[in-house]
Design a protein around this motif. Structure first.
Motif, PDB file in Angstrom:
ATOM      1  N   THR A   1       0.766  -1.289  -0.220  1.00  0.00           N
ATOM      2  CA  THR A   1       0.052   0.060   0.053  1.00  0.00           C
ATOM      3  C   THR A   1       0.897   1.294   0.163  1.00  0.00           C
ATOM      4  N   SER A   2       0.061   2.459  -0.141  1.00  0.00           N
ATOM      5  CA  SER A   2       0.912   3.453  -0.287  1.00  0.00           C
ATOM      6  C   SER A   2       1.845   4.106   0.899  1.00  0.00           C
ATOM      7  N   GLY A   3       1.237   3.703   2.120  1.00  0.00           N
ATOM      8  CA  GLY A   3       1.865   4.015   3.276  1.00  0.00           C
ATOM      9  C   GLY A   3       1.794   5.331   3.650  1.00  0.00           C
ATOM     10  N   THR A   4       0.332   5.961   3.250  1.00  0.00           N
ATOM     11  CA  THR A   4      -0.081   7.296   4.026  1.00  0.00           C
ATOM     12  C   THR A   4      -0.319   7.516   5.321  1.00  0.00           C
ATOM     13  N   THR A   5      -0.901   6.197   5.938  1.00  0.00           N
ATOM     14  CA  THR A   5      -1.117   6.143   7.227  1.00  0.00           C
ATOM     15  C   THR A   5       0.065   5.337   8.100  1.00  0.00           C
TER      16      THR A   5
ATOM     17  N   GLY B   1      -8.113   7.743  -6.340  1.00  0.00           N
ATOM     18  CA  GLY B   1      -6.948   7.835  -5.392  1.00  0.00           C
ATOM     19  C   GLY B   1      -7.078   8.652  -4.313  1.00  0.00           C
ATOM     20  N   GLU B   2      -7.836   9.773  -4.549  1.00  0.00           N
ATOM     21  CA  GLU B   2      -7.970  10.777  -3.247  1.00  0.00           C
ATOM     22  C   GLU B   2      -9.240  11.514  -3.656  1.00  0.00           C
ATOM     23  N   PRO B   3      -9.782  12.460  -2.764  1.00  0.00           N
ATOM     24  CA  PRO B   3     -11.189  12.923  -2.919  1.00  0.00           C
ATOM     25  C   PRO B   3     -10.944  13.836  -4.203  1.00  0.00           C
TER      26      PRO B   3
ATOM     27  N   ASP C   1     -15.761   9.899 -10.854  1.00  0.00           N
ATOM     28  CA  ASP C   1     -14.963   9.708  -9.620  1.00  0.00           C
ATOM     29  C   ASP C   1     -14.992   8.344  -8.954  1.00  0.00           C
ATOM     30  N   ASN C   2     -13.844   7.742  -8.894  1.00  0.00           N
ATOM     31  CA  ASN C   2     -14.249   6.335  -8.196  1.00  0.00           C
ATOM     32  C   ASN C   2     -13.174   6.037  -7.122  1.00  0.00           C
ATOM     33  N   TYR C   3     -13.797   5.536  -6.212  1.00  0.00           N
ATOM     34  CA  TYR C   3     -13.101   5.081  -4.813  1.00  0.00           C
ATOM     35  C   TYR C   3     -12.729   3.885  -4.944  1.00  0.00           C
ATOM     36  N   TRP C   4     -11.558   3.507  -4.445  1.00  0.00           N
ATOM     37  CA  TRP C   4     -11.063   2.276  -3.784  1.00  0.00           C
ATOM     38  C   TRP C   4      -9.661   2.225  -3.154  1.00  0.00           C
TER      39      TRP C   4
ATOM     40  N   THR D   1      -5.747   0.134  -2.388  1.00  0.00           N
ATOM     41  CA  THR D   1      -4.858  -0.949  -3.286  1.00  0.00           C
ATOM     42  C   THR D   1      -5.362  -2.254  -2.666  1.00  0.00           C
TER      43      THR D   1
ATOM     44  N   ASP E   1     -12.122   5.128   6.309  1.00  0.00           N
ATOM     45  CA  ASP E   1     -12.431   6.587   5.759  1.00  0.00           C
ATOM     46  C   ASP E   1     -14.037   6.906   6.150  1.00  0.00           C
TER      47      ASP E   1
ATOM     48  N   ARG F   1      -9.986  10.610   5.840  1.00  0.00           N
ATOM     49  CA  ARG F   1      -9.809   9.571   6.745  1.00  0.00           C
ATOM     50  C   ARG F   1     -10.115   9.706   8.359  1.00  0.00           C
TER      51      ARG F   1
ATOM     52  N   LYS G   1      -0.644  11.272  -2.850  1.00  0.00           N
ATOM     53  CA  LYS G   1      -1.604  11.623  -1.696  1.00  0.00           C
ATOM     54  C   LYS G   1      -0.898  12.535  -0.769  1.00  0.00           C
TER      55      LYS G   1
HETATM   56  P1  ATP Z   1      -1.891   3.246   3.553  1.00  0.00           P
HETATM   57  O1  ATP Z   1      -2.976   2.185   3.350  1.00  0.00           O
HETATM   58  O2  ATP Z   1      -0.603   2.393   3.391  1.00  0.00           O
HETATM   59  O3  ATP Z   1      -1.780   4.015   4.647  1.00  0.00           O
HETATM   60  P2  ATP Z   1      -3.475   4.454   1.247  1.00  0.00           P
HETATM   61  O4  ATP Z   1      -4.356   4.093   1.932  1.00  0.00           O
HETATM   62  O5  ATP Z   1      -2.925   5.966   0.955  1.00  0.00           O
HETATM   63  O6  ATP Z   1      -2.010   3.900   1.893  1.00  0.00           O
HETATM   64  P3  ATP Z   1      -4.094   3.305  -1.242  1.00  0.00           P
HETATM   65  O7  ATP Z   1      -4.713   1.846  -1.251  1.00  0.00           O
HETATM   66  O8  ATP Z   1      -3.222   3.590  -2.196  1.00  0.00           O
HETATM   67  O9  ATP Z   1      -3.167   3.595   0.058  1.00  0.00           O
HETATM   68  O10 ATP Z   1      -5.151   4.319  -1.070  1.00  0.00           O
HETATM   69  C1  ATP Z   1      -6.764   4.160  -0.755  1.00  0.00           C
HETATM   70  C2  ATP Z   1      -7.239   5.351  -0.187  1.00  0.00           C
HETATM   71  O11 ATP Z   1      -7.036   6.568  -0.858  1.00  0.00           O
HETATM   72  C3  ATP Z   1      -8.749   5.112   0.417  1.00  0.00           C
HETATM   73  O12 ATP Z   1      -8.708   4.553   1.737  1.00  0.00           O
HETATM   74  C4  ATP Z   1      -9.120   6.704   0.388  1.00  0.00           C
HETATM   75  O13 ATP Z   1      -8.589   7.134   1.724  1.00  0.00           O
HETATM   76  C5  ATP Z   1      -8.350   7.113  -0.611  1.00  0.00           C
HETATM   77  N1  ATP Z   1      -9.200   7.390  -1.694  1.00  0.00           N
HETATM   78  C6  ATP Z   1      -8.844   6.645  -3.041  1.00  0.00           C
HETATM   79  N2  ATP Z   1      -9.753   7.021  -4.080  1.00  0.00           N
HETATM   80  C7  ATP Z   1     -10.649   7.956  -3.341  1.00  0.00           C
HETATM   81  C8  ATP Z   1     -11.657   8.676  -3.846  1.00  0.00           C
HETATM   82  N3  ATP Z   1     -12.304   8.501  -5.259  1.00  0.00           N
HETATM   83  N4  ATP Z   1     -12.207   9.840  -3.151  1.00  0.00           N
HETATM   84  C9  ATP Z   1     -11.733   9.905  -1.754  1.00  0.00           C
HETATM   85  N5  ATP Z   1     -10.852   9.207  -1.205  1.00  0.00           N
HETATM   86  C10 ATP Z   1     -10.206   8.104  -2.009  1.00  0.00           C
END
Ligand code: ATP
Ligand code: MG
Length: 631
Positions: free
Chosen positions: A241-245, A364-366, A385-388, A390, A479, A494, A589
């Motif tokens: 995963t991206s390692g945001t958290t 990927g992000e809002p 816009d699509n939410y998902w 890794t 989220d 988040r 992100k």
């Molecule tokens: P890690 O889990 O390691 O902290 P990460 O959550 O940033 O890293 P990814 O799997 O790349 O790793 O990102 C998924 C997250 O990105 C989602 O849980 C959400 O917070 C955010 N996200 C993805 N798509 C959207 C979207 N369309 N709108 C809002 N948020 C989104």
């Protein structure tokens, strides 16, 4: 069948539904059981079926579309474009698979791939899939330490790397990073396979360990490597995963479930079928790159564009010229990518003939509304816009224009994709939130095909990270969300991105959205700063659009006014800093926790996924200089 009926079937009769979807791919042996959910949160799809991702992505298309383009690898960095037909792809993948076997790689072995967006990265992935080896693509250019951590987690039999990547015309040698990572790693692989583009003239080779792709390719020119038929639930690949958290998790994917999810979603979500062209601007190192640059479009027999370069190089019109040239039907990018373009003149969107383009997907992000409006108006096509994550490998919330386009609602990634049983629940009580009420987004297991099966070699982490937040067994990546009466869901950021101002809980996301409505703003990040009186107060870091007329002070006043008007005085930013860049992860992100740490002089935690360390210096300087508004 419309969306409503399709979705209803997927959740009410999952076995019948997925049993039908399973026909979209080739099975060497058909599944004996569609779903085994006896050991939740673990589950198995298509039990007993055998198949192969490479066979479905390549071999299967040879008879009908061997001469059609499978992959177009474009680099505006090296200036090289490769147009690769399914037949050529088949040959190259067989050669690559022959090389892998020659190096002792077999079924179940891990292979770490550390390469930029180039054709050989795709060959390498498919060659692994062909022989049943488990690839783990690590974003090219990640620092040596990051690479070492992933190597030690995956314990690969082989590492495949490019000699170098390029960014904005600058060569970034990969080999020294690989050497450093292998020196640090406790489980270094015995061999490194180097795919050289001649970018690093001083590249050093370690005798006995490092082997050269061009030389081995010549030796394996005529190899035909048989496909390994894998049981549907064997691992296909690992992706961190991206390692945001925090510390990245090694997401493990299966074979059959993933293939079916790719076949279905590429058609019905992304509206791409045989012979059509999809352009995803992602990197192969991310989840989007795996699913919609490689497996999805190839499994359906489409053409996939793979792009190495900046969206603004040689000029901000490059993506749209590629759309024109290759008659792209569906484009997939990220809000970050679009915000980069938004800093430039809107006329760049108008210069190419975009008559083939039907949809722009962003994930990927809002997706903030001003950016959504800017790009929708500029391109004149629906922006979806699509939410998902890794973890899920394909969209969780989206619209499905390949099936039926439901109305786009600004600010919402739409409705649940097939198989996802989504709920929004109150984080304290666990009760389902009412329409319009904020809560945590959760999924009721079993997760649909394509989603992670576990965390690599760490079943406990799978259970603890994703299924242990609530009394009930529910999946959550934490989220915030809010659902309207029609079932459209908005993502509010988040759950750890919340600040508490005088007892009011405010999402940093909501404040950022509001800041971004001020016209000069390109992008904003909001964090909470300790305050004696109120507990926390919002602090804004913002970048301005190129050529924005407003001065920093004026812009800051405009932002503050926008927030106060839209969210009320409680959300009023205490300080606003105008900066040139914001700290982001490699996947684009915002890394709010790094800003927080700088403002409060605390430990930022793992910053290894930070894209550009200079962005933090920018912030440090701004902090020294003092805010453009507030004190
Ligand atoms: P890690 O889990 O390691 O902290 P990460 O959550 O940033 O890293 P990814 O799997 O790349 O790793 O990102 C998924 C997250 O990105 C989602 O849980 C959400 O917070 C955010 N996200 C993805 N798509 C959207 C979207 N369309 N709108 C809002 N948020 C989104
Ligand atoms: Mg996550």
């Amino acid at each position: 069948m419309g969306y409503d009926e399709f979705y209803r079937l997927s959740v009410e009769e999952p076995e019948r539904f997925w049993g039908e979807q399973a026909r979209l791919i080739h099975w060497e042996t058909p599944p004996q059981q569609i779903l085994d959910a006896t050991k939740l949160p673990f589950r198995q799809w298509f039990v007993g079926g055998t198949t192969n991702l490479c066979y479905n992505a390549v071999d299967r298309h040879l008879a009908e579309r061997g001469e059609q383009l499978a992959l177009v690898a474009i680099s505006t960095e090296t200036g090289v474009t490769e147009e690769i037909s399914y037949r050529v792809l088949y040959r190259e993948v067989n050669r690559f698979a022959g090389i892998l076997k020659g190096l002792g790689v077999g079924r179940g072995d891990r292979v770490v791939i550390y390469m930029p967006n180039m054709a050989e990265a795709v060959y390498a992935m498919l060659a692994c899939a062909r022989i049943g080896a488990i690839h783990s693509v690590v974003f090219g250019g990640f620092a040596a330490h990051n690479l070492a951590l992933r190597i030690d987690d995956a314990e690969p039999k082989l590492l495949i790397c490019a000699d170098a990547g390029m960014r904005g015309g600058k060569v970034i040698p990969y080999k020294p990073l690989v050497d450093a990572a292998l020196a640090e790693a406790k489980a270094p692989p015995p061999h490194v396979l180097i795919v050289s583009r001649g970018l690093d003239k001083d590249m050093q080779r370690v005798a006995g360990r490092d082997v050269d792709y061009a030389r081995l390719r010549a030796e394996h020119m005529n190899d035909e490597v048989p496909v390994a038929w894998l049981e549907s639930n064997e691992p296909s690949y690992l992706l961190y995963t991206s390692g945001t958290t925090g510390k990245p998790k090694g997401i493990q994917r299966d074979v059959g479930g993933y293939a079916v999810a790719m076949a279905m979603s590429t058609r019905l979500v992304f509206d791409i079928g045989p012979g059509q062209v999809m352009f995803s601007t992602s990197d192969v190192g991310w989840a989007v790159g795996h699913s919609y640059n490689v497996y999805g479009p190839l499994i359906v027999g489409a053409t996939s564009l793979l792009y190495e370069g900046l969206p603004t190089n040689p000029d901000p019109g490059i993506w749209w010229r590629l759309c024109e040239k290759y008659r792209v039907r569906t484009m997939f990018s990220s809000p970050t990518g679009i915000r980069l373009l938004k800093k430039q003149d809107v006329s760049w969107l108008k210069k190419a003939d975009l008559s083939s383009l039907k949809w722009l997907f962003l994930a990927g992000e809002p997706l903030d509304e001003p950016t959504a409006h800017w790009i929708t108006d500029g391109l004149g096509v629906p922006v979806i816009d699509n939410y998902w994550q890794t973890e899920t490998g394909w969209p969780v919330l989206t619209l499905m224009p390949g099936l039926e386009l439901k109305p786009v609602k600004w600010g919402s990634p739409g409705l649940p994709a097939p198989g996802y049983r989504m709920k929004v629940i109150n984080e304290a009580t666990g009760e389902e939130a009412a329409a319009g009420e904020k809560g945590v987004l959760v999924m009721v297991p079993p997760l649909p095909p394509g989603c992670l099966t576990t965390v690599w070699r760490d079943d406990d982490r799978y259970v603890n990270s994703y299924f242990s937040h609530f009394r009930e067994l529910l999946y959550s990546s934490l989220d915030w969300a809010i659902r309207d009466a029609d079932g459209y869901t908005n993502i509010l950021g988040r759950t750890d991105d919340v600040i508490n101002v005088a007892g009011h809980r405010l999402g940093t996301r909501e404040i950022e959205e509001s800041v971004a409505t001020y016209s000069a703003v390109a992008e904003a990040a909001v964090i909470g700063m300790k305050d004696e009186l109120k507990g926390q107060v919002p602090v804004v870091f913002a970048t301005l659009k190129q050529g924005a007329a407003a001065s920093s002070e004026e812009a800051a006043r405009g932002m503050q006014q926008a927030v106060t008007e839209q969210l009320g005085p409680i959300a009023r930013p205490a300080r606003i800093y105008v900066v040139n860049a914001l700290p982001k992860t490699r996947s684009g992100k915002l890394l709010r926790r790094s800003l927080q740490a700088l403002v409060q002089h605390t430990d930022p935690g793992d910053l290894s996924t930070l894209d550009d360390p200079a962005s933090l210096d920018e912030v440090r300087k701004a902090l020294e200089r003092g805010p453009d508004l507030g004190s």
